[in-house]
Write a protein that holds these residues in place. Sequence first.
Motif, PDB file in Angstrom:
ATOM      1  N   LEU A 247     -17.063 -16.162 -73.552  1.00 25.52           N
ATOM      2  CA  LEU A 247     -17.427 -16.115 -74.965  1.00 25.52           C
ATOM      3  C   LEU A 247     -16.571 -15.102 -75.718  1.00 25.52           C
ATOM      4  N   THR A 248     -16.184 -15.479 -76.914  1.00 24.45           N
ATOM      5  CA  THR A 248     -15.432 -14.600 -77.812  1.00 24.45           C
ATOM      6  C   THR A 248     -16.111 -14.619 -79.167  1.00 24.45           C
ATOM      7  N   PRO A 249     -15.879 -13.597 -80.001  1.00 21.41           N
ATOM      8  CA  PRO A 249     -16.473 -13.609 -81.350  1.00 21.41           C
ATOM      9  C   PRO A 249     -16.108 -14.863 -82.137  1.00 21.41           C
ATOM     10  N   GLU A 250     -14.869 -15.353 -81.986  1.00 23.67           N
ATOM     11  CA  GLU A 250     -14.446 -16.546 -82.725  1.00 23.67           C
ATOM     12  C   GLU A 250     -15.246 -17.776 -82.280  1.00 23.67           C
ATOM     13  N   LEU A 251     -15.463 -17.911 -80.971  1.00 29.21           N
ATOM     14  CA  LEU A 251     -16.237 -19.033 -80.455  1.00 29.21           C
ATOM     15  C   LEU A 251     -17.686 -18.953 -80.934  1.00 29.21           C
ATOM     16  N   ILE A 252     -18.258 -17.759 -80.912  1.00 26.28           N
ATOM     17  CA  ILE A 252     -19.637 -17.572 -81.362  1.00 26.28           C
ATOM     18  C   ILE A 252     -19.768 -17.940 -82.835  1.00 26.28           C
ATOM     19  N   ALA A 253     -18.774 -17.557 -83.647  1.00 28.23           N
ATOM     20  CA  ALA A 253     -18.819 -17.844 -85.086  1.00 28.23           C
ATOM     21  C   ALA A 253     -18.874 -19.332 -85.356  1.00 28.23           C
ATOM     22  N   HIS A 254     -18.240 -20.127 -84.499  1.00 29.67           N
ATOM     23  CA  HIS A 254     -18.185 -21.573 -84.708  1.00 29.67           C
ATOM     24  C   HIS A 254     -19.328 -22.319 -84.016  1.00 29.67           C
ATOM     25  N   GLN A 255     -20.232 -21.594 -83.359  1.00 28.51           N
ATOM     26  CA  GLN A 255     -21.353 -22.224 -82.661  1.00 28.51           C
ATOM     27  C   GLN A 255     -22.652 -21.566 -83.105  1.00 28.51           C
ATOM     28  N   PRO A 256     -23.222 -21.973 -84.243  1.00 32.38           N
ATOM     29  CA  PRO A 256     -24.463 -21.355 -84.726  1.00 32.38           C
ATOM     30  C   PRO A 256     -25.603 -21.365 -83.715  1.00 32.38           C
ATOM     31  N   SER A 257     -25.580 -22.321 -82.795  1.00 36.11           N
ATOM     32  CA  SER A 257     -26.650 -22.370 -81.797  1.00 36.11           C
ATOM     33  C   SER A 257     -26.624 -21.147 -80.876  1.00 36.11           C
ATOM     34  N   LEU A 258     -25.489 -20.419 -80.852  1.00 41.25           N
ATOM     35  CA  LEU A 258     -25.379 -19.226 -80.014  1.00 41.25           C
ATOM     36  C   LEU A 258     -25.830 -17.957 -80.742  1.00 41.25           C
ATOM     37  N   TRP A 259     -25.989 -18.016 -82.037  1.00 38.91           N
ATOM     38  CA  TRP A 259     -26.307 -16.808 -82.803  1.00 38.91           C
ATOM     39  C   TRP A 259     -27.676 -16.261 -82.403  1.00 38.91           C
ATOM     40  N   PRO A 260     -27.774 -14.944 -82.163  1.00 42.65           N
ATOM     41  CA  PRO A 260     -29.079 -14.359 -81.860  1.00 42.65           C
ATOM     42  C   PRO A 260     -29.909 -14.208 -83.136  1.00 42.65           C
ATOM     43  N   GLN A 261     -31.198 -14.030 -82.981  1.00 45.16           N
ATOM     44  CA  GLN A 261     -32.069 -13.823 -84.135  1.00 45.16           C
ATOM     45  C   GLN A 261     -31.784 -12.490 -84.816  1.00 45.16           C
ATOM     46  N   GLU A 262     -31.405 -11.477 -84.014  1.00 46.99           N
ATOM     47  CA  GLU A 262     -31.120 -10.163 -84.560  1.00 46.99           C
ATOM     48  C   GLU A 262     -30.076  -9.468 -83.698  1.00 46.99           C
ATOM     49  N   VAL A 263     -29.480  -8.405 -84.232  1.00 44.02           N
ATOM     50  CA  VAL A 263     -28.567  -7.563 -83.466  1.00 44.02           C
ATOM     51  C   VAL A 263     -28.960  -6.101 -83.686  1.00 44.02           C
ATOM     52  N   THR A 264     -28.440  -5.247 -82.822  1.00 42.55           N
ATOM     53  CA  THR A 264     -28.679  -3.806 -82.932  1.00 42.55           C
ATOM     54  C   THR A 264     -27.364  -3.110 -83.256  1.00 42.55           C
ATOM     55  N   LEU A 265     -27.380  -2.216 -84.234  1.00 38.20           N
ATOM     56  CA  LEU A 265     -26.178  -1.452 -84.556  1.00 38.20           C
ATOM     57  C   LEU A 265     -25.895  -0.486 -83.413  1.00 38.20           C
ATOM     58  N   THR A 266     -24.646  -0.422 -82.981  1.00 37.94           N
ATOM     59  CA  THR A 266     -24.267   0.483 -81.892  1.00 37.94           C
ATOM     60  C   THR A 266     -23.677   1.784 -82.411  1.00 37.94           C
ATOM     61  N   THR A 267     -23.346   1.831 -83.692  1.00 36.61           N
ATOM     62  CA  THR A 267     -22.864   3.059 -84.342  1.00 36.61           C
ATOM     63  C   THR A 267     -23.496   3.132 -85.726  1.00 36.61           C
ATOM     64  N   ALA A 268     -23.502   4.337 -86.288  1.00 34.48           N
ATOM     65  CA  ALA A 268     -23.979   4.479 -87.659  1.00 34.48           C
ATOM     66  C   ALA A 268     -23.028   3.734 -88.588  1.00 34.48           C
ATOM     67  N   VAL A 269     -23.586   2.984 -89.514  1.00 30.81           N
ATOM     68  CA  VAL A 269     -22.761   2.132 -90.366  1.00 30.81           C
ATOM     69  C   VAL A 269     -23.035   2.424 -91.839  1.00 30.81           C
ATOM     70  N   PRO A 270     -22.040   3.024 -92.547  1.00 36.28           N
ATOM     71  CA  PRO A 270     -22.175   3.133 -94.004  1.00 36.28           C
ATOM     72  C   PRO A 270     -21.843   1.776 -94.612  1.00 36.28           C
ATOM     73  N   THR A 271     -22.686   1.281 -95.448  1.00 36.06           N
ATOM     74  CA  THR A 271     -22.465  -0.081 -95.941  1.00 36.06           C
ATOM     75  C   THR A 271     -22.979  -0.233 -97.354  1.00 36.06           C
ATOM     76  N   PRO A 272     -22.306  -1.051 -98.172  1.00 35.49           N
ATOM     77  CA  PRO A 272     -22.816  -1.311 -99.528  1.00 35.49           C
ATOM     78  C   PRO A 272     -24.060  -2.186 -99.461  1.00 35.49           C
ATOM     79  N   LEU A 273     -24.951  -2.000-100.400  1.00 31.75           N
ATOM     80  CA  LEU A 273     -26.127  -2.852-100.533  1.00 31.75           C
ATOM     81  C   LEU A 273     -25.844  -3.891-101.596  1.00 31.75           C
TER      82      LEU A 273
END
Length: 283
Positions: A22-48
């Motif tokens: 599995l690669t990120p590109e393959l996962i992106a093209h297969q929605p059936s592989l997407w998890p319901q949620e993910v966990t951040l592994t680092t602190a992420v500054p992000t716009p809202l």
Amino acid sequence: MKKRVAAVLLLFLPAVVHAQGLTPELIAHQPSLWPQEVTLTTAVPTPLVINGKTVGTAELPAGTKLPVIKVERERVVLKFGDSTIVVAHGNTDLLARVRQSQAALERAYAATPAMASPVAPVVKAAPAAPRGVIATELAGDLVRFDGKSVTRFSDAELAKVKYFGIYFSASWCGPCRAFTPKLVSFYNKIKPQHPEFEVVFVSRDRSERDAEKYMENDAMPWPAVRFSALRNKAKLNGLAGRGIPCLVLVDQDGTVLSHSYEGETYVGPQKVMRDIEATLAKR
């Protein structure tokens, strides 16, 4: 008994993608592989972002769990409260989650014994199922706006359909909003003479509410795939082009007859509408 049930269920699963491949590109093209949620592994500054507008910034700590909206080639779109945030794959456990899930599926598949000459159970005759690959993929997961609310679409209406116009679109997409009224007019003109044809809306909206409001506001007369079922529609998602609006004409077995993309070139949904008209005129 549990092992026999597992064996039967696995017969209906798509081919297992080996976890380590599995690669990120393959996962992106297969929605059936997407998890319901993910966990951040680092602190992420992000716009809202709310309604497409940046309203501020926030720093989310490592360990924060966020629902997945969409996986793209280099980033993942996540839900954060009433807004959305975009985070690079490397700042989440996305790849680890998907690989773990696929590895578990591989172990279950390997542990399932072969079933030697099973005796077919006696079952009562079931109502006639929709015919064709596409109708089978859609069965039980279609809804329609009836003028007042979104209600379930009867599978019985799929039995007579030989051609499907699969319409990938979203309410946030300007070109989509410009094209949809044209498709509505085309459908209302051609559908009464051709019950063997049906359009199916496959939403690319960010939420079920957005998808249903789009159906209502544009008076879509055709059925749509239930929003919560979209991730599990591998065959339909595999028909999508790189952008929207994207209209794809397929026969009942999923053979592509016309597409808004010709290779990497976007030729647009109007071309597909002309091909639909020409195809139905031959019948």
